[in-house]
Motif scaffolding. Structure first.
Motif, PDB file in Angstrom:
ATOM      1  N   UNK A  59       0.845  -1.177  -0.146  1.00 62.45           N
ATOM      2  CA  UNK A  59       0.000   0.029   0.041  1.00 62.45           C
ATOM      3  C   UNK A  59       0.733   1.236   0.058  1.00 62.45           C
ATOM      4  N   UNK A  60       2.036   1.150   0.739  1.00 62.24           N
ATOM      5  CA  UNK A  60       2.717   2.214   0.929  1.00 62.24           C
ATOM      6  C   UNK A  60       3.473   2.469  -0.245  1.00 62.24           C
ATOM      7  N   UNK A  61       4.060   1.654  -1.041  1.00 63.32           N
ATOM      8  CA  UNK A  61       4.809   1.582  -2.026  1.00 63.32           C
ATOM      9  C   UNK A  61       4.038   1.867  -3.292  1.00 63.32           C
ATOM     10  N   UNK A  62       2.848   1.494  -3.637  1.00 65.41           N
ATOM     11  CA  UNK A  62       1.987   1.798  -4.632  1.00 65.41           C
ATOM     12  C   UNK A  62       1.554   3.298  -4.328  1.00 65.41           C
ATOM     13  N   UNK A  63       1.210   3.727  -3.211  1.00 66.81           N
ATOM     14  CA  UNK A  63       1.140   5.202  -2.936  1.00 66.81           C
ATOM     15  C   UNK A  63       2.147   6.016  -3.445  1.00 66.81           C
ATOM     16  N   UNK A  64       3.248   5.766  -2.887  1.00 65.74           N
ATOM     17  CA  UNK A  64       4.560   6.575  -3.480  1.00 65.74           C
ATOM     18  C   UNK A  64       4.672   6.351  -5.001  1.00 65.74           C
ATOM     19  N   UNK A  65       4.333   5.184  -5.594  1.00 66.52           N
ATOM     20  CA  UNK A  65       4.498   5.147  -6.948  1.00 66.52           C
ATOM     21  C   UNK A  65       3.295   5.826  -7.840  1.00 66.52           C
ATOM     22  N   UNK A  66       2.464   6.216  -7.019  1.00 67.52           N
ATOM     23  CA  UNK A  66       1.053   6.899  -7.831  1.00 67.52           C
ATOM     24  C   UNK A  66       0.167   5.923  -8.661  1.00 67.52           C
ATOM     25  N   UNK A  67       0.520   4.340  -8.232  1.00 69.25           N
ATOM     26  CA  UNK A  67      -0.440   3.509  -8.760  1.00 69.25           C
ATOM     27  C   UNK A  67      -1.610   3.270  -7.950  1.00 69.25           C
ATOM     28  N   UNK A  68      -1.695   3.412  -6.932  1.00 65.65           N
ATOM     29  CA  UNK A  68      -2.936   3.188  -5.950  1.00 65.65           C
ATOM     30  C   UNK A  68      -2.825   3.882  -4.745  1.00 65.65           C
ATOM     31  N   UNK A  69      -3.928   4.642  -4.302  1.00 65.75           N
ATOM     32  CA  UNK A  69      -4.076   5.543  -3.124  1.00 65.75           C
ATOM     33  C   UNK A  69      -4.930   4.669  -2.276  1.00 65.75           C
ATOM     34  N   UNK A  70      -4.484   4.060  -1.283  1.00 64.27           N
ATOM     35  CA  UNK A  70      -5.042   3.042  -0.236  1.00 64.27           C
ATOM     36  C   UNK A  70      -5.382   3.928   0.877  1.00 64.27           C
ATOM     37  N   UNK A  71      -6.463   3.819   1.486  1.00 64.36           N
ATOM     38  CA  UNK A  71      -6.949   4.621   2.686  1.00 64.36           C
ATOM     39  C   UNK A  71      -7.556   3.670   3.726  1.00 64.36           C
ATOM     40  N   UNK A  72      -7.094   3.763   5.077  1.00 64.48           N
ATOM     41  CA  UNK A  72      -7.890   3.158   6.081  1.00 64.48           C
ATOM     42  C   UNK A  72      -8.605   4.021   6.372  1.00 64.48           C
ATOM     43  N   UNK A  73     -10.006   3.433   6.738  1.00 64.96           N
ATOM     44  CA  UNK A  73     -11.333   4.338   7.144  1.00 64.96           C
ATOM     45  C   UNK A  73     -11.514   3.994   8.666  1.00 64.96           C
ATOM     46  N   UNK A  74     -11.525   5.105   9.502  1.00 68.15           N
ATOM     47  CA  UNK A  74     -11.699   5.046  10.704  1.00 68.15           C
ATOM     48  C   UNK A  74     -13.003   5.721  11.347  1.00 68.15           C
ATOM     49  N   UNK A  75     -13.474   4.970  12.084  1.00 68.27           N
ATOM     50  CA  UNK A  75     -14.692   5.480  12.971  1.00 68.27           C
ATOM     51  C   UNK A  75     -14.471   5.972  14.237  1.00 68.27           C
ATOM     52  N   UNK A  76     -14.988   7.163  14.640  1.00 66.33           N
ATOM     53  CA  UNK A  76     -14.910   7.523  16.022  1.00 66.33           C
ATOM     54  C   UNK A  76     -15.419   6.565  16.873  1.00 66.33           C
ATOM     55  N   UNK A  77     -14.814   6.266  17.921  1.00 68.95           N
ATOM     56  CA  UNK A  77     -15.443   5.292  18.798  1.00 68.95           C
ATOM     57  C   UNK A  77     -15.055   5.876  20.393  1.00 68.95           C
ATOM     58  N   UNK A  78     -15.970   5.584  21.365  1.00 67.75           N
ATOM     59  CA  UNK A  78     -15.593   6.041  22.550  1.00 67.75           C
ATOM     60  C   UNK A  78     -14.493   5.529  23.288  1.00 67.75           C
ATOM     61  N   UNK A  79     -13.760   4.393  22.832  1.00 64.06           N
ATOM     62  CA  UNK A  79     -12.287   4.199  23.171  1.00 64.06           C
ATOM     63  C   UNK A  79     -11.152   4.584  22.311  1.00 64.06           C
ATOM     64  N   UNK A  80     -11.813   5.438  21.240  1.00 66.95           N
ATOM     65  CA  UNK A  80     -10.626   6.083  20.149  1.00 66.95           C
ATOM     66  C   UNK A  80     -11.152   5.579  18.676  1.00 66.95           C
ATOM     67  N   UNK A  81     -10.422   6.068  17.755  1.00 70.85           N
ATOM     68  CA  UNK A  81     -10.873   5.553  16.338  1.00 70.85           C
ATOM     69  C   UNK A  81     -10.390   4.338  16.212  1.00 70.85           C
ATOM     70  N   UNK A  82     -11.398   3.957  15.285  1.00 64.92           N
ATOM     71  CA  UNK A  82     -11.208   2.222  15.245  1.00 64.92           C
ATOM     72  C   UNK A  82     -11.493   2.053  13.627  1.00 64.92           C
ATOM     73  N   UNK A  83     -10.562   1.395  13.068  1.00 60.80           N
ATOM     74  CA  UNK A  83     -10.443   0.950  11.607  1.00 60.80           C
ATOM     75  C   UNK A  83     -11.503   0.100  11.394  1.00 60.80           C
ATOM     76  N   UNK A  84     -12.300   0.680  10.452  1.00 60.44           N
ATOM     77  CA  UNK A  84     -13.630  -0.221   9.779  1.00 60.44           C
ATOM     78  C   UNK A  84     -13.605  -0.592   8.520  1.00 60.44           C
ATOM     79  N   UNK A  85     -12.812  -0.103   7.436  1.00 63.42           N
ATOM     80  CA  UNK A  85     -12.883  -0.341   6.264  1.00 63.42           C
ATOM     81  C   UNK A  85     -11.642   0.075   5.383  1.00 63.42           C
ATOM     82  N   UNK A  86     -11.473  -0.266   4.228  1.00 59.79           N
ATOM     83  CA  UNK A  86     -10.497   0.264   3.399  1.00 59.79           C
ATOM     84  C   UNK A  86     -10.995   0.719   1.936  1.00 59.79           C
ATOM     85  N   UNK A  87     -10.696   1.858   1.441  1.00 54.24           N
ATOM     86  CA  UNK A  87     -10.923   2.456   0.268  1.00 54.24           C
ATOM     87  C   UNK A  87      -9.507   2.564  -0.703  1.00 54.24           C
ATOM     88  N   UNK A  88      -9.725   2.408  -1.992  1.00 57.06           N
ATOM     89  CA  UNK A  88      -8.647   2.421  -2.694  1.00 57.06           C
ATOM     90  C   UNK A  88      -8.959   3.192  -3.917  1.00 57.06           C
TER      91      UNK A  88
END
Length: 180
Positions: A59-88
């Motif tokens: 994911x990092x290499x593809x981002x740096x090369x401009x081939x793919x931009x992959x994002x972690x999707x976080x949702x606010x949670x009472x215990x802090x942000x939690x990863x709930x999905x991925x979009x690319x």
């Protein structure tokens, strides 16, 4: 990397934050990929920490090369942000007219409109970031009914049935969103 996108809260859902994946997200990736439904629909399933590190490195290499931009999707949670999905965003070029959008949602976060909101946020970012972009495509196998619903809820119109191509054994759907 300081890119951060927001997807608004939709009652009763919380606001979402999209940001590039980082090494600290290893446990979240491995946990998400324990889900057999997610593993069924992805080309590069993650089974352990070593594969998770390779996934994050790619994911990092593809981002740096401009081939793919992959994002972690976080949702606010009472215990802090939690990863709930991925979009690319896949295969954009500075002046190219088309690119592809992909995503997955963790099992514990499905059914709460997370994927459509994240896809909408990513789509807006893509059209802003790549001025030559005129269309985004979202592809899925025909028997992935949930992805068809996500495409529709995200404003992507059904365009055509595609023939099977490895690694997917069945026909697929192409949904598209035109630039605003």
């Amino acid at each position: 990397m300081l890119i951060e996108l927001r997807a608004p809260a939709v009652p009763p859902a919380r606001e979402l934050t999209l940001r590039p994946w980082c090494a600290d997200d290893l446990n979240a990736v491995v946990d998400a990929y324990r889900d057999p439904v997610l593993r069924r629909w992805t080309r590069l399933p993650v089974s352990n920490a070593a594969e998770g590190r390779r996934w994050l490195d790619r994911a990092r290499r593809d981002w740096d090369d401009g081939r793919r931009y992959t994002f972690a999707v976080l949702e606010d949670d009472p215990d802090g942000p939690r990863i709930v999905a991925n979009v690319v965003l896949k295969y954009p070029t500075p002046d190219g007219p088309t690119a592809e959008v992909g995503y997955w949602t963790a099992a514990w976060a499905r059914g709460r409109a997370i994927a459509p909101r994240a896809v909408v946020a990513l789509s807006g970012w893509a059209f802003d970031r790549f001025p030559g972009l005129t269309r985004l495509d979202l592809l899925h196998q025909v028997d992935n009914v949930a992805s068809c619903r996500v495409a529709q809820k995200s404003g992507y119109a059904f365009r055509e049935v595609l023939p099977p191509r490895p690694p997917f054994p069945l026909d697929g759907h192409r949904h598209s969103l035109d630039a605003p």
